[in-house]
Scaffold this active site. Structure first.
Site, PDB file in Angstrom:
ATOM      1  N   ASN A  13       1.377  -7.296   3.981  1.00 31.55           N
ATOM      2  CA  ASN A  13       1.807  -6.029   3.372  1.00 31.55           C
ATOM      3  C   ASN A  13       2.976  -6.375   2.459  1.00 31.55           C
ATOM      4  O   ASN A  13       4.095  -6.554   2.918  1.00 31.55           O
ATOM      5  CB  ASN A  13       2.224  -5.050   4.481  1.00 31.55           C
ATOM      6  CG  ASN A  13       2.791  -3.758   3.918  1.00 31.55           C
ATOM      7  OD1 ASN A  13       2.677  -3.477   2.722  1.00 31.55           O
ATOM      8  ND2 ASN A  13       3.398  -2.954   4.776  1.00 31.55           N
ATOM      9  N   TRP A  14       2.666  -6.481   1.171  1.00 29.12           N
ATOM     10  CA  TRP A  14       3.717  -6.928   0.244  1.00 29.12           C
ATOM     11  C   TRP A  14       4.781  -5.870   0.009  1.00 29.12           C
ATOM     12  O   TRP A  14       5.853  -6.165  -0.478  1.00 29.12           O
ATOM     13  CB  TRP A  14       3.074  -7.323  -1.098  1.00 29.12           C
ATOM     14  CG  TRP A  14       2.439  -8.680  -1.080  1.00 29.12           C
ATOM     15  CD1 TRP A  14       2.293  -9.506  -0.005  1.00 29.12           C
ATOM     16  CD2 TRP A  14       1.875  -9.377  -2.202  1.00 29.12           C
ATOM     17  NE1 TRP A  14       1.665 -10.672  -0.383  1.00 29.12           N
ATOM     18  CE2 TRP A  14       1.399 -10.619  -1.720  1.00 29.12           C
ATOM     19  CE3 TRP A  14       1.709  -9.073  -3.543  1.00 29.12           C
ATOM     20  CZ2 TRP A  14       0.790 -11.554  -2.558  1.00 29.12           C
ATOM     21  CZ3 TRP A  14       1.095  -9.998  -4.379  1.00 29.12           C
ATOM     22  CH2 TRP A  14       0.648 -11.226  -3.893  1.00 29.12           C
ATOM     23  N   LYS A  15       4.429  -4.622   0.283  1.00 29.54           N
ATOM     24  CA  LYS A  15       5.351  -3.495   0.000  1.00 29.54           C
ATOM     25  C   LYS A  15       5.708  -3.500  -1.484  1.00 29.54           C
ATOM     26  O   LYS A  15       4.885  -3.912  -2.303  1.00 29.54           O
ATOM     27  CB  LYS A  15       6.582  -3.557   0.902  1.00 29.54           C
ATOM     28  CG  LYS A  15       6.202  -3.708   2.378  1.00 29.54           C
ATOM     29  CD  LYS A  15       7.332  -3.508   3.334  1.00 29.54           C
ATOM     30  CE  LYS A  15       6.835  -3.693   4.764  1.00 29.54           C
ATOM     31  NZ  LYS A  15       7.854  -3.424   5.767  1.00 29.54           N
ATOM     32  N   HIS A  99       1.918   4.279   7.172  1.00 31.84           N
ATOM     33  CA  HIS A  99       3.006   3.335   7.444  1.00 31.84           C
ATOM     34  C   HIS A  99       4.304   4.120   7.697  1.00 31.84           C
ATOM     35  O   HIS A  99       4.539   5.147   7.058  1.00 31.84           O
ATOM     36  CB  HIS A  99       3.183   2.380   6.254  1.00 31.84           C
ATOM     37  CG  HIS A  99       4.062   1.214   6.586  1.00 31.84           C
ATOM     38  ND1 HIS A  99       5.433   1.331   6.645  1.00 31.84           N
ATOM     39  CD2 HIS A  99       3.778  -0.064   6.919  1.00 31.84           C
ATOM     40  CE1 HIS A  99       5.946   0.153   6.987  1.00 31.84           C
ATOM     41  NE2 HIS A  99       4.956  -0.711   7.164  1.00 31.84           N
ATOM     42  N   GLU A 101       7.211   3.639   6.801  1.00 33.20           N
ATOM     43  CA  GLU A 101       8.070   3.827   5.624  1.00 33.20           C
ATOM     44  C   GLU A 101       7.596   5.028   4.808  1.00 33.20           C
ATOM     45  O   GLU A 101       8.410   5.745   4.226  1.00 33.20           O
ATOM     46  CB  GLU A 101       8.085   2.537   4.782  1.00 33.20           C
ATOM     47  CG  GLU A 101       8.927   1.460   5.458  1.00 33.20           C
ATOM     48  CD  GLU A 101       8.545   0.032   5.108  1.00 33.20           C
ATOM     49  OE1 GLU A 101       7.780  -0.182   4.152  1.00 33.20           O
ATOM     50  OE2 GLU A 101       9.003  -0.879   5.827  1.00 33.20           O
ATOM     51  N   GLU A 171       2.899  -0.705  15.090  1.00 31.65           N
ATOM     52  CA  GLU A 171       4.110  -1.208  14.450  1.00 31.65           C
ATOM     53  C   GLU A 171       5.336  -0.450  14.977  1.00 31.65           C
ATOM     54  O   GLU A 171       5.656   0.637  14.466  1.00 31.65           O
ATOM     55  CB  GLU A 171       4.028  -1.005  12.934  1.00 31.65           C
ATOM     56  CG  GLU A 171       2.923  -1.779  12.269  1.00 31.65           C
ATOM     57  CD  GLU A 171       3.306  -2.179  10.849  1.00 31.65           C
ATOM     58  OE1 GLU A 171       3.236  -3.368  10.539  1.00 31.65           O
ATOM     59  OE2 GLU A 171       3.697  -1.298  10.056  1.00 31.65           O
ATOM     60  N   GLY A 177      10.915  -5.135   9.663  1.00 36.01           N
ATOM     61  CA  GLY A 177      11.923  -5.649   8.739  1.00 36.01           C
ATOM     62  C   GLY A 177      13.276  -5.899   9.382  1.00 36.01           C
ATOM     63  O   GLY A 177      14.283  -6.080   8.701  1.00 36.01           O
ATOM     64  N   SER A 217       8.084  -7.717  12.125  1.00 34.27           N
ATOM     65  CA  SER A 217       8.763  -9.021  12.183  1.00 34.27           C
ATOM     66  C   SER A 217       7.896 -10.130  12.780  1.00 34.27           C
ATOM     67  O   SER A 217       8.395 -11.042  13.438  1.00 34.27           O
ATOM     68  CB  SER A 217      10.104  -8.917  12.919  1.00 34.27           C
ATOM     69  OG  SER A 217      10.961  -8.002  12.256  1.00 34.27           O
ATOM     70  N   GLY A 238       4.751  -8.071   6.941  1.00 34.25           N
ATOM     71  CA  GLY A 238       5.503  -7.714   5.746  1.00 34.25           C
ATOM     72  C   GLY A 238       6.210  -8.924   5.161  1.00 34.25           C
ATOM     73  O   GLY A 238       5.621  -9.730   4.430  1.00 34.25           O
TER      74      GLY A 238
HETATM   75  P1  PGA Z   1       7.757  -6.858   8.574  1.00 37.54           P
HETATM   76  O1  PGA Z   1       6.916  -5.577   8.084  1.00 37.54           O
HETATM   77  O2  PGA Z   1       6.770  -7.908   8.944  1.00 37.54           O
HETATM   78  O3  PGA Z   1       8.594  -7.236   7.387  1.00 37.54           O
HETATM   79  O4  PGA Z   1       8.571  -6.414   9.745  1.00 37.54           O
HETATM   80  C1  PGA Z   1       5.739  -5.209   8.727  1.00 37.54           C
HETATM   81  C2  PGA Z   1       5.201  -3.956   8.103  1.00 37.54           C
HETATM   82  O5  PGA Z   1       5.995  -3.099   7.713  1.00 37.54           O
HETATM   83  O6  PGA Z   1       3.974  -3.804   7.974  1.00 37.54           O
END
Ligand code: PGA
Length: 258
Positions: A13-15, A99, A101, A171, A177, A217, A238
């Site tokens: 997931n590049w965001k 997600h 976010e 998640e 993150g 993470s 991510g």
């Molecule tokens: P992260 O993000 O691996 O940077 O914790 C995971 C995600 O948000 O899908």
């Protein structure tokens, strides 16, 4: 992971990172580092604007393209939105939905997440449905209540046949993150809880075939232990998906987890 019944999936997931011109060098490096035999379904979820470059660079490779979001509408006057039909027409196979976010920064409700999932499955795109609890909910012992609520709302009205398109990603919000990963036991407990819930909603066969991922993470160091859990069928990654060297190590870790 239980390869007998379901697919192992590692999805990046590049965001809101990377640009279209960085896609080709990334894919070339990743392809040179990927395991030679297919260990898992490899997916990269990227911003819509990067999808054409990703699809071009991954042609004739084992990497599937995924979106990070989709409109809940079929088409029409929705300035700035990207429809499931547009994603499907490009050749996109997966799309993240719900997600945390997006739930947090864009006030996405459970009903909206459900509408987006319906759009995706109607266009034969596999939704990667994200669910997860906050730290407060975990500390209050409400983890499974929250997860069950999110899963039930996400799959509300879903026909049995369409469930096979779906992937669920557990998640925990406190792990995204933050560098703070759930322990393998915590990840397994919730992923197993999700499968039990799916069994009660859709029956044993559907539950057994559903791929449930862990995200938060996950990295090259902790992937093997997480993926060794019987109900963790892969990862949504991510930060650690932004570097081909790191991401390819996670792909290799799926070998050990089977
Ligand atoms: P992260 O993000 O691996 O940077 O914790 C995971 C995600 O948000 O899908």
């Amino acid at each position: 992971m239980n390869r007998k019944y379901r697919k192992a999936i590692i999805a990046g997931n590049w965001k809101m990172n990377m640009t279209a011109s960085e896609v080709r060098p990334y894919i070339e490096e990743l392809r040179s580092l990927m395991p030679r035999t297919k260990t898992c379904e490899t997916v990269l979820c990227v911003p819509s604007l990067l999808l054409p470059a990703l699809l071009k660079a991954t042609k004739e490779s084992r990497i599937a393209a995924g979106g990070e979001d989709v409109s809940s509408h079929e088409s029409g006057a929705y300035t700035g939105e990207v429809s499931a039909a547009m994603l499907s027409d490009l050749g996109v196979k997966y799309c993240i939905v719900g997600h945390s976010e997006r739930r947090q920064y864009h006030q996405e409700s459970d009903a909206l997440v459900n509408a987006k999932i319906r759009q995706l499955v109607a266009h034969s795109i596999n939704p990667i449905i994200c669910v997860g609890e906050t730290l407060e909910q975990r500390e209050a012992g409400l983890t499974m209540d929250r997860i069950a609520y999110e899963v039930k709302s996400a799959l509300y009205g879903m026909e049995d046949l369409r469930l096979r398109h779906c992937v669920i990603a557990y998640e925990p919000i406190w792990a995204i993150g933050t560098g703070r990963t759930a322990t393998a036991e915590q990840a397994e407990e919730v992923c197993c809880g999700i499968r039990t819930l799916i069994r009660s909603m859709f029956g044993a066969r559907q539950a057994r075939a559903l791929s449930i991922l862990y995200g938060g993470s996950m990295n090259a160091e902790n992937a093997e232990e997480l993926l060794a859990q019987p109900d963790v069928d892969g990862g949504l990654i991510g930060g650690a998906s932004l570097k081909p060297a790191e991401f390819s190590k996670i792909l290799k870790a799926t070998d050990q987890g089977q």
